[in-house]
Design a protein around this motif. Structure first.
Motif, mmCIF file in Angstrom:
data_model
loop_
_atom_site.group_PDB
_atom_site.id
_atom_site.type_symbol
_atom_site.label_atom_id
_atom_site.label_comp_id
_atom_site.label_asym_id
_atom_site.label_seq_id
_atom_site.Cartn_x
_atom_site.Cartn_y
_atom_site.Cartn_z
ATOM 1 N N ASN A 170 0.826 -1.215 0.000
ATOM 2 C CA ASN A 170 0.000 0.000 0.000
ATOM 3 C C ASN A 170 0.860 1.265 0.000
ATOM 4 O OD1 ASN A 170 -2.209 -1.744 0.105
ATOM 5 N ND2 ASN A 170 -2.258 -1.697 2.321
ATOM 6 N N GLY A 171 1.973 1.231 -0.751
ATOM 7 C CA GLY A 171 2.819 2.416 -0.921
ATOM 8 C C GLY A 171 3.952 2.557 0.077
ATOM 9 N N ARG A 172 4.060 1.655 1.037
ATOM 10 C CA ARG A 172 5.091 1.774 2.081
ATOM 11 C C ARG A 172 6.020 0.557 2.040
ATOM 12 N NH1 ARG A 172 3.919 1.212 8.234
ATOM 13 N NH2 ARG A 172 6.002 1.583 8.979
ATOM 14 N N PHE A 173 7.334 0.807 2.081
ATOM 15 C CA PHE A 173 8.302 -0.289 2.025
ATOM 16 C C PHE A 173 8.390 -1.025 3.356
ATOM 17 C CE2 PHE A 173 9.929 2.114 -1.623
ATOM 18 C CZ PHE A 173 10.025 1.075 -2.541
ATOM 19 N N GLU A 174 8.534 -2.360 3.252
ATOM 20 C CA GLU A 174 8.740 -3.244 4.397
ATOM 21 C C GLU A 174 9.720 -4.323 3.956
ATOM 22 O OE1 GLU A 174 4.010 -3.126 5.725
ATOM 23 O OE2 GLU A 174 4.952 -5.029 5.222
ATOM 24 N N LEU A 175 10.492 -4.821 4.895
ATOM 25 C CA LEU A 175 11.421 -5.911 4.618
ATOM 26 C C LEU A 175 11.073 -7.047 5.565
ATOM 27 C CD1 LEU A 175 13.971 -6.845 3.064
ATOM 28 C CD2 LEU A 175 15.318 -5.871 4.935
ATOM 29 N N LYS A 176 10.820 -8.230 5.008
ATOM 30 C CA LYS A 176 10.537 -9.415 5.818
ATOM 31 C C LYS A 176 11.660 -10.409 5.579
ATOM 32 C CE LYS A 176 6.462 -10.990 6.714
ATOM 33 N NZ LYS A 176 5.089 -11.514 6.735
ATOM 34 N N ILE A 177 12.271 -10.856 6.673
ATOM 35 C CA ILE A 177 13.381 -11.796 6.607
ATOM 36 C C ILE A 177 12.995 -13.017 7.427
ATOM 37 C CG2 ILE A 177 15.828 -12.149 7.068
ATOM 38 C CD1 ILE A 177 16.012 -8.988 7.143
ATOM 39 N N SER A 178 12.862 -14.155 6.756
ATOM 40 C CA SER A 178 12.487 -15.374 7.472
ATOM 41 C C SER A 178 13.585 -15.778 8.439
ATOM 42 C CB SER A 178 12.201 -16.506 6.495
ATOM 43 O OG SER A 178 11.033 -16.214 5.779
ATOM 44 N N THR A 179 13.155 -16.182 9.641
ATOM 45 C CA THR A 179 14.116 -16.573 10.673
ATOM 46 C C THR A 179 13.909 -18.003 11.138
ATOM 47 O OG1 THR A 179 12.683 -15.669 12.389
ATOM 48 C CG2 THR A 179 14.399 -14.225 11.547
ATOM 49 N N GLY A 180 12.800 -18.623 10.754
ATOM 50 C CA GLY A 180 12.524 -19.976 11.203
ATOM 51 C C GLY A 180 12.526 -20.945 10.042
ATOM 52 N N SER A 181 12.372 -22.200 10.368
ATOM 53 C CA SER A 181 12.315 -23.208 9.317
ATOM 54 C C SER A 181 10.994 -23.066 8.569
ATOM 55 C CB SER A 181 12.424 -24.604 9.938
ATOM 56 O OG SER A 181 11.325 -24.846 10.783
ATOM 57 N N ASN A 182 11.005 -23.362 7.291
ATOM 58 C CA ASN A 182 9.811 -23.296 6.444
ATOM 59 C C ASN A 182 9.104 -21.949 6.512
ATOM 60 O OD1 ASN A 182 10.150 -25.960 5.624
ATOM 61 N ND2 ASN A 182 9.037 -26.717 7.398
ATOM 62 N N GLU A 183 9.883 -20.892 6.688
ATOM 63 C CA GLU A 183 9.334 -19.530 6.709
ATOM 64 C C GLU A 183 8.251 -19.371 7.766
ATOM 65 O OE1 GLU A 183 8.452 -17.868 2.874
ATOM 66 O OE2 GLU A 183 9.974 -19.120 1.949
ATOM 67 N N LEU A 184 8.352 -20.123 8.843
ATOM 68 C CA LEU A 184 7.375 -20.055 9.918
ATOM 69 C C LEU A 184 7.432 -18.717 10.635
ATOM 70 C CD1 LEU A 184 5.372 -21.459 11.870
ATOM 71 C CD2 LEU A 184 7.374 -22.188 13.173
ATOM 72 N N ALA A 185 8.628 -18.170 10.794
ATOM 73 C CA ALA A 185 8.794 -16.917 11.525
ATOM 74 C C ALA A 185 9.583 -15.939 10.679
ATOM 75 C CB ALA A 185 9.521 -17.174 12.841
ATOM 76 N N VAL B 199 15.262 4.152 -0.461
ATOM 77 C CA VAL B 199 14.907 2.793 -0.897
ATOM 78 C C VAL B 199 14.228 2.838 -2.257
ATOM 79 C CG1 VAL B 199 13.535 0.746 -0.349
ATOM 80 C CG2 VAL B 199 14.794 1.917 1.469
ATOM 81 N N GLU B 200 13.379 3.807 -2.461
ATOM 82 C CA GLU B 200 12.675 3.963 -3.750
ATOM 83 C C GLU B 200 13.668 4.025 -4.908
ATOM 84 O OE1 GLU B 200 9.500 4.401 -6.276
ATOM 85 O OE2 GLU B 200 9.107 4.655 -4.146
ATOM 86 N N LYS B 201 14.729 4.815 -4.763
ATOM 87 C CA LYS B 201 15.742 4.966 -5.820
ATOM 88 C C LYS B 201 16.516 3.655 -6.005
ATOM 89 C CE LYS B 201 19.406 7.888 -7.436
ATOM 90 N NZ LYS B 201 20.637 8.515 -7.176
ATOM 91 N N PHE B 202 16.884 3.013 -4.897
ATOM 92 C CA PHE B 202 17.583 1.729 -4.947
ATOM 93 C C PHE B 202 16.759 0.708 -5.734
ATOM 94 C CE2 PHE B 202 17.855 -2.506 -2.855
ATOM 95 C CZ PHE B 202 19.126 -2.873 -3.284
ATOM 96 N N VAL B 203 15.452 0.657 -5.461
ATOM 97 C CA VAL B 203 14.569 -0.284 -6.155
ATOM 98 C C VAL B 203 14.536 0.018 -7.648
ATOM 99 C CG1 VAL B 203 12.140 -0.950 -6.440
ATOM 100 C CG2 VAL B 203 13.155 -0.865 -4.154
ATOM 101 N N LYS B 204 14.323 1.277 -8.002
ATOM 102 C CA LYS B 204 14.235 1.654 -9.421
ATOM 103 C C LYS B 204 15.507 1.336 -10.190
ATOM 104 C CE LYS B 204 10.693 5.179 -9.291
ATOM 105 N NZ LYS B 204 10.358 6.596 -9.358
ATOM 106 N N GLU B 205 16.660 1.488 -9.539
ATOM 107 C CA GLU B 205 17.938 1.313 -10.233
ATOM 108 C C GLU B 205 18.461 -0.125 -10.220
ATOM 109 O OE1 GLU B 205 20.546 4.144 -8.360
ATOM 110 O OE2 GLU B 205 19.601 5.845 -9.386
#
Length: 184
Positions: free
Chosen positions: A53-68, A88-94
């Protein structure tokens, strides 16, 4: 905080039984764009840089099978993760491509410490996620056991349910699916 979640595909009756004891929070439509390098190196390591919805987020799995997964919603922390100084917007575009583009209608409920999300995705997939938040990785296994106990209380099947991103690639981008999941 670490989000511990497990996906289920209950019958209509099983879901109705669970929801009788839940508090409805809200319904939202999320538009997620997940970015990656052209070789999909982030997604293949269960790292998702998304714009929800227009806002950047980073999700990094920490558990087995992407549980967490650890969720980073602060732009400065995302920049630190990627070791960049530009927005981040510029990094993504480039540097990145749009790997996933999904709209999800989500109904969110609460039961005790659990959050229950009912997701209907625009490419024909649906699932129910039961989530608990924990502060430390040592609590992940206990949270998973609590989630499974709740699911069993309502007779949910506890078999592995495909991740949304995996189903997205299988249905929408089969060529990427074959690259990321060569064994199906």
């Amino acid at each position: 905080m670490i989000e511990v979640e497990k996906k289920f595909r209950p019958t209509k009756e099983q879901l109705e039984n669970l929801l009788r004891d839940c508090i409805f929070i809200k319904e939202v439509v999320n538009h997620d764009l997940v970015y990656d390098y052209p070789d999909y190196r982030l997604i293949s390591k269960s790292i998702r840089l998304r714009r929800r919805n227009g806002r950047f987020e980073l999700k990094i799995s920490t558990g087995s099978n992407e549980l967490a997964s650890q969720e980073i919603e602060n732009e400065e922390e995302i920049k630190k993760y990627f070791d960049i100084n530009t927005p981040v917007e510029k990094f993504v575009k480039e540097n990145l491509i749009e790997g996933i583009n999904i709209k999800t209608t989500r109904k969110k409920y609460k039961k005790d410490d659990f959050f229950i999300d009912i997701d209907d995705l625009d490419f024909g997939y649906s699932c129910v996620e039961i989530e608990l938040m924990v502060e430390d990785e040592k609590d992940i296994l206990n949270a998973e056991e609590k989630i499974l106990a709740l699911a069993k209380q309502y007779n949910f099947e506890t078999k592995e349910v495909p991740a949304k991103k995996k189903e997205y690639f299988r249905i929408v981008k089969p060529e990427v699916f074959k690259m990321l999941y060569p064994n199906g």
